[in-house]
Write an enzyme that holds these catalytic residues in place. Structure first.
Site, PDB file in Angstrom:
ATOM      1  N   LYS A  51       9.361  38.320  51.614  1.00  0.00           N
ATOM      2  CA  LYS A  51      10.552  39.090  51.288  1.00  0.00           C
ATOM      3  C   LYS A  51      10.820  40.110  52.390  1.00  0.00           C
ATOM      4  O   LYS A  51       9.892  40.707  52.928  1.00  0.00           O
ATOM      5  CB  LYS A  51      10.324  39.809  49.958  1.00  0.00           C
ATOM      6  N   LYS A  85      -0.379  47.188  46.333  1.00  0.00           N
ATOM      7  CA  LYS A  85      -0.302  48.533  46.921  1.00  0.00           C
ATOM      8  C   LYS A  85      -1.690  49.143  47.113  1.00  0.00           C
ATOM      9  O   LYS A  85      -1.909  49.906  48.045  1.00  0.00           O
ATOM     10  CB  LYS A  85       0.584  49.440  46.071  1.00  0.00           C
ATOM     11  N   LYS A 101      10.995  47.003  53.853  1.00  0.00           N
ATOM     12  CA  LYS A 101      11.012  48.175  54.741  1.00  0.00           C
ATOM     13  C   LYS A 101       9.615  48.618  55.123  1.00  0.00           C
ATOM     14  O   LYS A 101       9.446  49.512  55.938  1.00  0.00           O
ATOM     15  CB  LYS A 101      11.789  49.323  54.094  1.00  0.00           C
TER      16      LYS A 101
END
Length: 333
Positions: free
Chosen positions: A197, A115, A200
């Site tokens: 994976k 992140k 979104k």
């Protein structure tokens, strides 16, 4: 509290619409798990703000996720369904647990590194401290089991480490949770890059199928899904990742075994196969979407679910926090 059942805790962030990967890996399992466990399900809006959110959109997403839970079959009468920020004990326990967590541990967390790379302009302390808040979420409820996917194992391990560290420093206070590793459909890959994976936050959302996608959008995305040049529908994740990913999705949405799915498409082309997967997903999502829309019109009901859930969660969380405060030496009146 249902004493005869083990306590299970899980939380999902209300950021954007959930993907079918989220549904398969989490929400679909929530429905089955509520029959076997004493389930506590949270909407993790406190975790969500580690990345900048539009406030109005976050509120909409919160109600949308709550309605989706219920539309999928999560029953507020059978489990505790609540909003994380409605239970202040989460933040309070996280602060106490920070003093039992080492900076080096947080810096090594894979999600923090990922992140930080994606949000280089906002590497905030919340992003680093995310796993400690997650530990507080779990430990507050004396959780026995936590459903975890491949990408959450590291967070569960640090939760266990913190619990053991605290228990050893004082006396047994927290239940040390075990992982419940969901096998079927635990990881659904991106339709355009099955090695990744389904997410979104993908750069190309044509590889991500959202729970809110309409039938035409779903069919278009599946038609574009990558396969291979063999024209053979067979489950082999190593050599046929695209086809195997589609088979996994089809198996989950139809309830058929992998062997049944392979037999069904024996001798058929990839075009027919991809269309069938798309139809299965669209057919399954249609009634869920309709029920979610109906629930979103009943704000009073949804608010009532959140109030009841928060009251139940706070009772449980308060007991644990009081025990922690006493052991660490906080004067109480």
């Amino acid at each position: 509290m249902q004493k005869d059942k083990k306590i299970l805790y899980s939380a999902v962030q209300p950021t954007n619409s959930l993907t079918i990967g989220n549904y398969i890996g989490a929400v679909k399992n929530f429905v089955a798990l509520q029959e076997e466990y004493d389930c506590i399900y949270a909407i993790a809006n406190m975790h969500a703000i580690t990345v900048r959110q539009d406030p109005a959109q976050l509120r909409r997403n919160t109600l949308s996720l709550l309605a989706l839970y219920i539309a999928c079959g999560v029953d507020p009468e059978k489990c505790v369904l609540y909003l994380q920020s409605h239970v202040h004990e989460h933040a309070e326990l996280a602060w106490a647990l920070n003093t039992f967590t080492y900076v080096g541990e947080m810096e090594r967390m894979t999600q923090f590194k990922d992140k930080s790379a994606r949000h280089a302009d906002n590497i905030n302390m919340g992003l680093m401290d995310y796993p400690v808040l997650m530990a507080a979420d779990i430990l507050l409820y004396q959780t026995d089991v936590v459903p975890v996917g491949v990408d959450q194992r590291q967070h569960l391990e640090i939760t266990r480490d913190i619990a053991i560290r605290f228990n050893n420093a004082y006396s047994p206070t927290f239940t040390v949770p075990e992982g419940l590793f969901m096998k079927v459909g635990a990881k659904i890959g991106d339709l355009l890059d099955p090695a990744k994976k389904m997410s979104k936050s993908s750069e190309n959302l044509n590889g991500t199928v959202f729970m809110s996608d309409d039938r035409d959008t779903i069919m278009r995305k599946f038609r574009r899904a990558v396969t291979d040049s063999e024209a053979c529908v067979k489950y082999d994740p190593e050599t046929k990742p695209g086809v195997s990913n589609l088979l996994s999705i089809y198996s989950v949405f139809t309830g058929k075994s992998m062997e049944e799915c392979e037999r069904e498409f024996e001798g058929k082309g990839y075009g027919d196969f991809k269309a069938a997967v798309g139809e299965a997903v669209a057919d399954s999502l249609a009634p869920v979407q309709a029920e979610q829309a109906r629930l979103l019109e009943d704000r009073q009901y949804l608010d009532g679910v959140l109030k009841a859930g928060a009251a139940n969660a706070a009772r449980r969380a308060g007991r644990t926090l009081a025990k922690v405060y006493k052991k660490i030496g906080f004067y109480q009146i």
